[in-house]
Design an enzyme around this catalytic site. Structure first.
Site, PDB file in Angstrom:
ATOM      1  N   SER A 166     118.779  49.100  76.251  1.00 34.18           N
ATOM      2  CA  SER A 166     118.966  48.696  77.641  1.00 34.18           C
ATOM      3  C   SER A 166     120.158  49.447  78.246  1.00 34.18           C
ATOM      4  O   SER A 166     120.167  50.674  78.260  1.00 34.18           O
ATOM      5  CB  SER A 166     119.113  47.171  77.710  1.00 34.18           C
ATOM      6  OG  SER A 166     118.975  46.715  79.033  1.00 34.18           O
ATOM      7  N   ASP A 191     107.966  44.439  79.512  1.00 40.75           N
ATOM      8  CA  ASP A 191     109.384  44.256  79.809  1.00 40.75           C
ATOM      9  C   ASP A 191     109.568  43.748  81.248  1.00 40.75           C
ATOM     10  O   ASP A 191     109.236  44.458  82.192  1.00 40.75           O
ATOM     11  CB  ASP A 191     110.125  45.590  79.619  1.00 40.75           C
ATOM     12  CG  ASP A 191     111.638  45.456  79.648  1.00 40.75           C
ATOM     13  OD1 ASP A 191     112.143  44.548  80.339  1.00 40.75           O
ATOM     14  OD2 ASP A 191     112.310  46.260  78.985  1.00 40.75           O
ATOM     15  N   HIS A 213     111.589  42.515  76.851  1.00 42.76           N
ATOM     16  CA  HIS A 213     112.848  43.273  76.845  1.00 42.76           C
ATOM     17  C   HIS A 213     113.569  43.021  75.522  1.00 42.76           C
ATOM     18  O   HIS A 213     114.581  42.325  75.458  1.00 42.76           O
ATOM     19  CB  HIS A 213     113.711  42.874  78.045  1.00 42.76           C
ATOM     20  CG  HIS A 213     114.862  43.802  78.295  1.00 42.76           C
ATOM     21  ND1 HIS A 213     114.687  45.138  78.595  1.00 42.76           N
ATOM     22  CD2 HIS A 213     116.214  43.611  78.270  1.00 42.76           C
ATOM     23  CE1 HIS A 213     115.878  45.717  78.751  1.00 42.76           C
ATOM     24  NE2 HIS A 213     116.816  44.809  78.552  1.00 42.76           N
TER      25      HIS A 213
END
Length: 232
Positions: free
Chosen positions: A122, A177, A211
């Site tokens: 991320s 995600d 995610h």
């Protein structure tokens, strides 16, 4: 004194997973927003190679605009998570310099830059991409999980002095995600193809993955690290 970490607080406090034999390579892996190095150190231990040292630094705690200015671990400020969101240019560049300082420190202590692989998840993956693409030393590669390229409009010009125009990149993304949509990952992959050798870019997506990471993704990460950082 080369071995002194105190001038590098990121390194002094980082979680380090030591090799089980002589360390001839290093992976620097950067966590996501609000996280710490501990979780990813555990993930790296699970895919550990005996000759590789894994360094998982903790981001500094700063107020994050996206989260109502709450203070949390963050590599740089985030205003939004869309391709057109304003970005913390000074913070991104400062964070990249801090990661380059770790690379320099490893080089002074016997692991050259071309035996260092950067990775992250991320926001950490975003920083690893930006750092590698603006780094003059040639690195072994980048693992970019569920992320994007910061300051993407500044590229390819921002990479003009980079030693990493021919660097292998493994980019992975969950197809479900909700935070960083897979389309953003795909746009990032296309952008990377005009910055580095497109044949060196692998973009893998994982059905049903949100995610986060999954065992299949971590197996791909391990295979990539084995290929880019072979035992010498």
């Amino acid at each position: 004194m080369c071995g002194n970490n105190m001038s590098l607080p990121l390194l002094a406090e980082a979680v380090t997973v030591s090799g089980t034999e002589k360390e001839t390579a290093a992976v620097i892996f950067l966590h996501g927003l609000g996280d710490s190095g501990h979780g990813w150190a555990d993930a790296m231990t699970a895919i550990q190679l005996p000759h590789v040292k894994y360094i998982c630094p903790h981001a500094p705690r700063i107020p994050v605009t996206l989260n109502m200015k709450m203070t949390m671990p963050s590599w740089f400020d985030l205003m939004g998570l869309s391709p057109d969101s304003p970005e913390d240019e000074a913070g991104i560049k400062r964070a990249a310099e801090n990661i380059k300082a770790i690379i320099d420190h490893e080089a002074k202590n016997g692991i050259p830059a071309n035996r260092v692989l950067l990775g992250g998840f991320s926001q950490g993956g975003a920083l690893s991409l930006y750092t590698a693409l603006t780094c003059q030393q040639q690195l072994a590669g980048v693992v970019a999980l569920s992320c994007w390229l910061p300051l993407h409009k500044s590229f390819p010009q921002a990479a003009s002095a980079s030693g990493n125009r021919d660097m292998p990149i493994l980019q992975c993304h969950g197809e479900m995600d909700p935070m960083i949509p897979v389309q953003f990952g795909a746009m990032t992959s296309e952008k990377l193809k005009v910055i580095v050798n497109p044949q060196k870019i692998t973009f893998r997506t994982y059905p049903g993955l949100m995610h986060s990471s999954c065992p299949q993704e971590m197996a791909a990460v391990k295979e990539f690290i084995e290929k880019q950082l072979p035992r010498i």
